[in-house]
Scaffold this active site. Structure first.
Site, PDB file in Angstrom:
ATOM      1  CB  SER A  64       1.575  -3.708 -13.123  1.00 20.54           C
ATOM      2  OG  SER A  64       1.621  -3.131 -11.849  1.00 20.54           O
ATOM      3  CE  LYS A  67       2.942  -0.348 -12.568  1.00 23.19           C
ATOM      4  NZ  LYS A  67       3.610  -1.125 -11.506  1.00 23.19           N
ATOM      5  CE1 TYR A 191       1.189   3.021 -11.233  1.00 27.58           C
ATOM      6  CE2 TYR A 191       0.203   3.112  -9.038  1.00 27.58           C
ATOM      7  CZ  TYR A 191       0.978   2.461  -9.988  1.00 27.58           C
ATOM      8  OH  TYR A 191       1.527   1.239  -9.705  1.00 27.58           O
ATOM      9  CE1 TYR A 243       5.129  -5.365 -10.677  1.00 26.16           C
ATOM     10  CE2 TYR A 243       4.155  -7.510 -10.228  1.00 26.16           C
ATOM     11  CZ  TYR A 243       4.020  -6.201 -10.624  1.00 26.16           C
ATOM     12  OH  TYR A 243       2.796  -5.716 -10.964  1.00 26.16           O
ATOM     13  CB  VAL A 261      -1.354  -7.363  -8.314  1.00 26.94           C
ATOM     14  CG1 VAL A 261       0.134  -7.256  -8.052  1.00 26.94           C
ATOM     15  CG2 VAL A 261      -2.025  -6.004  -8.324  1.00 26.94           C
TER      16      VAL A 261
END
Length: 309
Positions: A64, A67, A191, A243, A261
């Site tokens: 992530s 991102k 993605y 998160y 992660v």
């Protein structure tokens, strides 16, 4: 002058007995195979120094953290109109929650939860074949890190494609609300490949430098984004980058950051440095357990915090 190398060595020595803490992300089969007893930490300063300790040269799946780079590309494409499709608020829910998405009519809460990042991938995909969009990201990250050795781990991408049922659900859900323009399998192809970017701590710390240096690449002086945009990306990382552990990270570390992660965390000390920590064992909200501890120790020992000394 602060001895950053001595600080890193001290943190490493203190954390050695704790290596292996946390739980690796076993829902992605390729990540389940990673040895949890690894730990790396690197700092790239805006004046060109790089300090490292531990397994800072071992490549890992940044997941992530990608991102942040995709958000930068999407903002470059469509500017502020991006925010008609993605929100800017912390979610308070799991990173792959579908409940909130239904409640909010297919508009993801922020660009760093999975649904938001899938919408961002859709924006970057416009005008491209999936392979071209992935190539654009890879070129961008190699440019930022000043290193052509950054690659995409095809095994991880395949592993995610085979097990990403929740992400398929999120994407189809957004498509049903008209918030995805491209076929779901194309968007998710981009993605899953962006999440499979493989980098080490040194590369990742260097790649984050534009966010520490008011939007420019300090090595070349070239502008990557405007100072205002760099500030806004940092703001989103501070409020949404971890998160539903984002508030806790801001409280303990006090720096904008983004976790993945794969066990990596990229953090930014604006005006000073970009930092990358990596340890594969995750805490219960999906952030690197020792990575977060290391960054808290670093912030305490350097006095780096966006909230003052």
């Amino acid at each position: 002058m602060m001895d950053l190398q001595a600080i890193l060595d001290g943190i490493h020595a203190e954390l050695l007995p704790r290596l292996g803490e946390g739980k690796v992300a076993d829902y992605i089969p390729e990540l389940a195979k990673v040895d949890p007893r690894q730990f790396g930490l690197a700092i790239a300063t805006v004046d060109g120094q790089v300090h490292r300790v531990g397994d800072a040269e071992a490549p890992f799946s940044i997941q992530s953290i990608s991102k942040v780079f995709m958000l930068t590309l999407a903002l470059g494409k469509v500017g502020e109109q991006l925010w008609t499709r993605v929100g800017r608020e912390p979610s308070g829910s799991a990173f792959n929650s579908i409940v909130q998405l239904e409640h909010e009519s297919g508009i993801p809460r922020n660009p760093f939860i999975n649904a938001g990042a899938i919408a961002i991938s859709d924006v970057v995909l416009s005008g491209h074949a999936p392979r071209e969009a992935i190539g654009e990201l890879l070129r961008f990250v190699r440019y930022l890190a000043d290193d052509d050795a950054v690659t995409i781990d095809e095994k991880v991408a395949r592993s995610e494609t085979q097990t990403g049922f929740r992400n398929f659900a999120l994407a189809n859900f957004m498509r049903s609300y008209g918030n995805l323009d491209h076929p779901v399998e194309h968007v998710l192809g981009v993605y899953f490949h962006q999440c499979a970017l493989s980098m080490n701590c040194i590369q990742l710390a260097k790649a984050g430098l534009y966010l520490a240096a008011r939007g420019s690449n300090p090595a070349t002086g070239h502008s990557v984004v405007s100072p205002k945009r760099a500030r806004r990306i940092n703001a989103l990382m501070l409020t949404c980058g971890h998160y539903d552990g984002s508030g806790d990270f801001a409280y303990h570390v006090g720096l904008p950051g983004k976790s993945g992660v794969g066990g990596g965390i990229m953090a930014v000390a604006p005006g000073i440095a970009s930092i990358a920590a990596w340890s594969p064992g995750l805490n219960k909200v999906g952030n690197s357990q020792l990575g977060a501890v290391a960054l808290e120790m670093l912030a305490a020992r350097t006095g780096w915090s966006v909230f003052g000394d």
